[in-house]
Design an enzyme around this catalytic site. Structure first.
Site, PDB file in Angstrom:
ATOM      1  CG  HIS A 205      29.598   9.942 -32.995  1.00 15.94           C
ATOM      2  ND1 HIS A 205      30.805  10.339 -33.541  1.00 15.94           N
ATOM      3  CD2 HIS A 205      29.009   9.144 -33.934  1.00 15.94           C
ATOM      4  CE1 HIS A 205      30.938   9.829 -34.755  1.00 15.94           C
ATOM      5  NE2 HIS A 205      29.865   9.088 -35.020  1.00 15.94           N
ATOM      6  CG  ASP A 207      28.003   5.339 -35.890  1.00 16.90           C
ATOM      7  OD1 ASP A 207      28.239   6.536 -35.636  1.00 16.90           O
ATOM      8  OD2 ASP A 207      28.723   4.638 -36.629  1.00 16.90           O
ATOM      9  CG  HIS A 262      33.321   5.969 -33.876  1.00 17.29           C
ATOM     10  ND1 HIS A 262      32.123   5.477 -33.395  1.00 17.29           N
ATOM     11  CD2 HIS A 262      33.025   6.515 -35.082  1.00 17.29           C
ATOM     12  CE1 HIS A 262      31.162   5.712 -34.265  1.00 17.29           C
ATOM     13  NE2 HIS A 262      31.686   6.350 -35.309  1.00 17.29           N
ATOM     14  NE  ARG A 272      39.168   9.340 -41.613  1.00 18.97           N
ATOM     15  CZ  ARG A 272      39.420   8.045 -41.455  1.00 18.97           C
ATOM     16  NH1 ARG A 272      40.633   7.573 -41.594  1.00 18.97           N
ATOM     17  NH2 ARG A 272      38.437   7.208 -41.155  1.00 18.97           N
TER      18      ARG A 272
HETATM   19  C1  GA4 Z   1      26.000   9.821 -35.931  1.00 18.06           C
HETATM   20  C2  GA4 Z   1      25.978   8.703 -36.990  1.00 18.06           C
HETATM   21  C3  GA4 Z   1      25.566   9.206 -38.389  1.00 18.06           C
HETATM   22  O1  GA4 Z   1      26.644   9.943 -38.973  1.00 18.06           O
HETATM   23  C4  GA4 Z   1      24.308  10.118 -38.319  1.00 18.06           C
HETATM   24  C5  GA4 Z   1      24.683  11.314 -37.457  1.00 18.06           C
HETATM   25  C6  GA4 Z   1      23.620  12.416 -37.294  1.00 18.06           C
HETATM   26  C7  GA4 Z   1      23.840  13.567 -38.287  1.00 18.06           C
HETATM   27  O2  GA4 Z   1      24.971  13.891 -38.608  1.00 18.06           O
HETATM   28  O3  GA4 Z   1      22.836  14.133 -38.716  1.00 18.06           O
HETATM   29  C8  GA4 Z   1      23.693  12.846 -35.803  1.00 18.06           C
HETATM   30  C9  GA4 Z   1      24.622  11.794 -35.094  1.00 18.06           C
HETATM   31  C10 GA4 Z   1      24.725  10.658 -36.092  1.00 18.06           C
HETATM   32  C11 GA4 Z   1      24.060  11.324 -33.725  1.00 18.06           C
HETATM   33  C12 GA4 Z   1      23.362  12.423 -32.897  1.00 18.06           C
HETATM   34  C13 GA4 Z   1      22.686  13.504 -33.768  1.00 18.06           C
HETATM   35  C14 GA4 Z   1      22.336  12.901 -35.121  1.00 18.06           C
HETATM   36  C15 GA4 Z   1      24.207  14.262 -35.531  1.00 18.06           C
HETATM   37  C16 GA4 Z   1      23.719  14.507 -34.144  1.00 18.06           C
HETATM   38  C17 GA4 Z   1      24.216  15.447 -33.354  1.00 18.06           C
HETATM   39  C18 GA4 Z   1      23.791  10.445 -39.706  1.00 18.06           C
HETATM   40  C19 GA4 Z   1      23.286   9.488 -37.434  1.00 18.06           C
HETATM   41  O4  GA4 Z   1      22.373   8.762 -37.753  1.00 18.06           O
HETATM   42  O5  GA4 Z   1      23.525   9.836 -36.118  1.00 18.06           O
END
Ligand code: GA4
Length: 330
Positions: A205, A207, A262, A272
């Protein structure tokens, strides 16, 4: 024994597996006190959207204290941890990531970074003394935030845009929509032995925010995707931070800086643990290329949107989706 493990593997068959790759030696390492840091940061973010930061000024005692408390939390019986979940999106999560069916070999805590909004969930993380965990998080976040502001100011300098706080002010804003995550990846020896591959802890994904600041223990697992699409492993370094560019920063620089794809693979032997601060803008902030950055006649590659709109759309997506695609100009 084998039959039992096979059942376990079937149960987790939804968790993807990947072949581990060799360590990548080309990750830019930037010393925050280097007089050339601003141009090195920009170069690294253009090429990789990623770099390792040394001489960062965050005290090791804040890092170790939080890590120790987090490990004690993840060591608790499942029923205790479940009291802090499920994530809404904040709280304790186990294998399920986000609301749309993504799963990984992971347990985590997702927290709000605003000290004014210390939720009852954060307080119940350390049961004997509710304040212990939240004050360790606050100390850590405060130190990491001020380092992140400095990085964003150096970035603006390096990009030649003014004022130098044009990026940092968004994350510094008291309404900044930032969050903090502690990820715990238990070892996966047995399951790995059966499948012959590593389990994916956190699927690929980018961020969504402006900047992410990651610190992990000395266990491998983080992989980044290079421009040519190859996945490489990042050598862990528990004394340094890893910074990555988020989607919002890619848009604000009209694609000059690239958000980084990443993922994390679980290790077969060691657990980890990583802690990541995600610096985001206020919900109402319009996300668009910074005018001073656009060359004459250069147009935005993206439709205009607010951070709130982007975040809502991100929460409707799956981890691996290309989220910026919906906002690109046709
Ligand atoms: C990825 C980056 C951060 O960890 C996060 C994630 C969020 C979550 O875990 O709730 C998301 C992911 C993240 C991107 C797409 C959506 C939202 C899970 C998911 C499938 C907290 C964020 O802001 O986006």
């Amino acid at each position: 024994m084998v039959a039992l493990s096979q059942t376990a593997l079937d149960q987790y068959s939804l968790i993807k597996t990947c072949k581990p790759s060799g360590f990548f030696s080309g990750i830019p390492v930037i010393n925050l006190t280097d007089p050339d840091a601003k141009s090195l940061i920009v170069e690294a973010c253009q090429e990789f959207g990623f770099f390792k930061l040394v001489n960062h000024g965050v005290r090791m005692e804040f890092i170790s204290r939080l890590e120790t408390l987090a490990i004690s939390f993840f060591d608790l019986p499942q029923s205790e941890k479940d009291k802090v979940g499920p994530p809404d999106p904040f709280g304790y999560g186990n294998k399920r990531i986000g609301p749309n069916g993504d799963i990984g070999w992971i347990e985590y805590l997702l927290l709000n970074t605003n000290p004014q909004i210390t939720s009852h969930k954060t307080l119940s993380i350390s049961q004997e003394n509710p304040q212990i965990f939240s004050s360790a998080v606050d100390d850590y976040i405060l130190a990491v935030k001020s380092m992140a502001y400095e990085v964003l100011e150096l970035m603006a300098d390096g990009l030649g845009i003014e004022p130098r706080n044009v990026l940092s002010k968004l994350v510094r804003d008291e309404k900044s929509d930032s969050c903090f995550r502690v990820n715990y990846y238990p070892p996966c020896q047995e399951l790995q032995a059966l499948s012959g591959r590593n389990l994916v802890g956190f699927g690929e994904h980018t961020d969504p925010q402006i900047i992410s600041v990651l610190r992990s223990n000395n266990t491998t697992g983080l992989q980044i995707c290079l421009r040519d699409g190859t996945w490489v492993s990042v050598p862990p370094d528990q004394t340094s931070f890893f910074i990555n560019v988020g989607d919002a920063l890619q848009v604000m620089t009209n694609g000059r800086l690239r958000s980084l794809k990443h993922r994390v693979l679980a290790d077969t032997i060691k657990s980890r643990i990583s802690m990541i601060y995600f610096g985001g803008p206020p919900l109402s902030e319009k996300i668009a290329p910074l005018p001073n950055l656009l060359a004459e006649g250069e147009e935005s590659l993206y439709e205009q949107f607010t951070w709130c709109e982007y975040k809502n759309s991100a929460y409707k997506s799956r981890l691996a989706d290309y989220r910026l695609g919906l906002f690109e100009k046709k």
